[in-house]
Scaffold this motif. Structure first.
Motif, short mmCIF file in Angstrom:
data_model
loop_
_atom_site.label_atom_id
_atom_site.label_comp_id
_atom_site.label_asym_id
_atom_site.label_seq_id
_atom_site.Cartn_x
_atom_site.Cartn_y
_atom_site.Cartn_z
N LEU A 161 4.57 6.08 -4.85
CA LEU A 161 4.77 6.23 -6.30
C LEU A 161 3.78 7.22 -6.90
O LEU A 161 4.16 8.05 -7.73
N LEU A 162 2.53 7.13 -6.49
CA LEU A 162 1.54 8.06 -7.03
C LEU A 162 1.82 9.49 -6.59
O LEU A 162 1.62 10.44 -7.34
N GLN A 163 2.33 9.66 -5.37
CA GLN A 163 2.70 11.00 -4.92
C GLN A 163 3.92 11.51 -5.66
O GLN A 163 4.01 12.70 -5.99
N ALA A 164 4.88 10.64 -5.94
CA ALA A 164 6.10 11.06 -6.63
C ALA A 164 5.80 11.55 -8.04
O ALA A 164 6.44 12.48 -8.53
N PHE A 165 4.83 10.94 -8.70
CA PHE A 165 4.47 11.35 -10.05
C PHE A 165 3.44 12.47 -10.06
O PHE A 165 3.01 12.92 -11.11
N GLY A 166 3.01 12.91 -8.89
CA GLY A 166 2.07 14.02 -8.80
C GLY A 166 0.65 13.66 -9.14
O GLY A 166 -0.18 14.53 -9.38
N ILE A 167 0.34 12.38 -9.18
CA ILE A 167 -1.02 11.94 -9.51
C ILE A 167 -1.94 12.15 -8.32
O ILE A 167 -3.07 12.61 -8.47
N LEU A 168 -1.47 11.81 -7.14
CA LEU A 168 -2.26 11.95 -5.93
C LEU A 168 -1.51 12.80 -4.91
O LEU A 168 -0.29 12.87 -4.92
N SER A 169 -2.27 13.40 -4.04
CA SER A 169 -1.68 14.14 -2.93
C SER A 169 -2.47 13.80 -1.69
O SER A 169 -3.63 14.20 -1.55
N PHE A 170 -1.89 12.99 -0.83
CA PHE A 170 -2.56 12.52 0.37
C PHE A 170 -2.15 13.35 1.58
O PHE A 170 -0.97 13.64 1.76
N PRO A 171 -3.11 13.72 2.43
CA PRO A 171 -2.73 14.32 3.72
C PRO A 171 -2.19 13.25 4.64
O PRO A 171 -2.38 12.05 4.41
N LYS A 172 -1.50 13.66 5.68
CA LYS A 172 -0.90 12.70 6.62
C LYS A 172 -1.94 11.81 7.29
O LYS A 172 -1.68 10.65 7.56
N ILE A 181 0.83 -1.21 0.00
CA ILE A 181 0.00 0.00 0.00
C ILE A 181 0.86 1.26 0.00
O ILE A 181 0.64 2.18 -0.78
N LEU A 182 1.86 1.29 0.87
CA LEU A 182 2.69 2.50 0.96
C LEU A 182 3.54 2.69 -0.29
O LEU A 182 3.78 3.83 -0.72
N ALA A 183 3.99 1.61 -0.92
CA ALA A 183 4.75 1.75 -2.15
C ALA A 183 3.89 2.36 -3.25
O ALA A 183 4.34 3.25 -3.99
N ILE A 184 2.65 1.91 -3.36
CA ILE A 184 1.75 2.46 -4.38
C ILE A 184 1.47 3.93 -4.10
O ILE A 184 1.52 4.77 -5.01
N VAL A 185 1.18 4.26 -2.84
CA VAL A 185 0.89 5.65 -2.49
C VAL A 185 2.09 6.55 -2.75
O VAL A 185 1.95 7.64 -3.32
#
Length: 62
Positions: A28-39, A22-26
């Motif tokens: 990766l998505l944050q690194a590519f700017g696709i998603l932005s999750f709050p803490k 789960i954390l690897a997917i999150v």
């Protein structure tokens, strides 16, 4: 000598595996700017991984 592993070890391995995926997917998505999750959402995913790891370990053992 090849008995089934301890229930605690099984649950820990499920938790660790689910959490890493789960954390690897999150991340990766944050690194590519696709998603932005709050803490808080990250912590919710961690708790979800722990809960599902416990359930998977108990279900597999039972």
């Amino acid at each position: 000598m090849s008995g089934s592993p301890n229930l605690g070890v099984t649950i820990f391995l499920y938790i660790a595996g689910i959490l890493l995926i789960i954390l690897a997917i999150v991340l990766l998505l944050q690194a590519f700017g696709i998603l932005s999750f709050p803490k808080e959402a990250i912590w919710a995913l961690v708790l979800l991984a722990i809960g599902s790891g416990i359930l998977a370990g108990v279900r597999r053992r039972g």
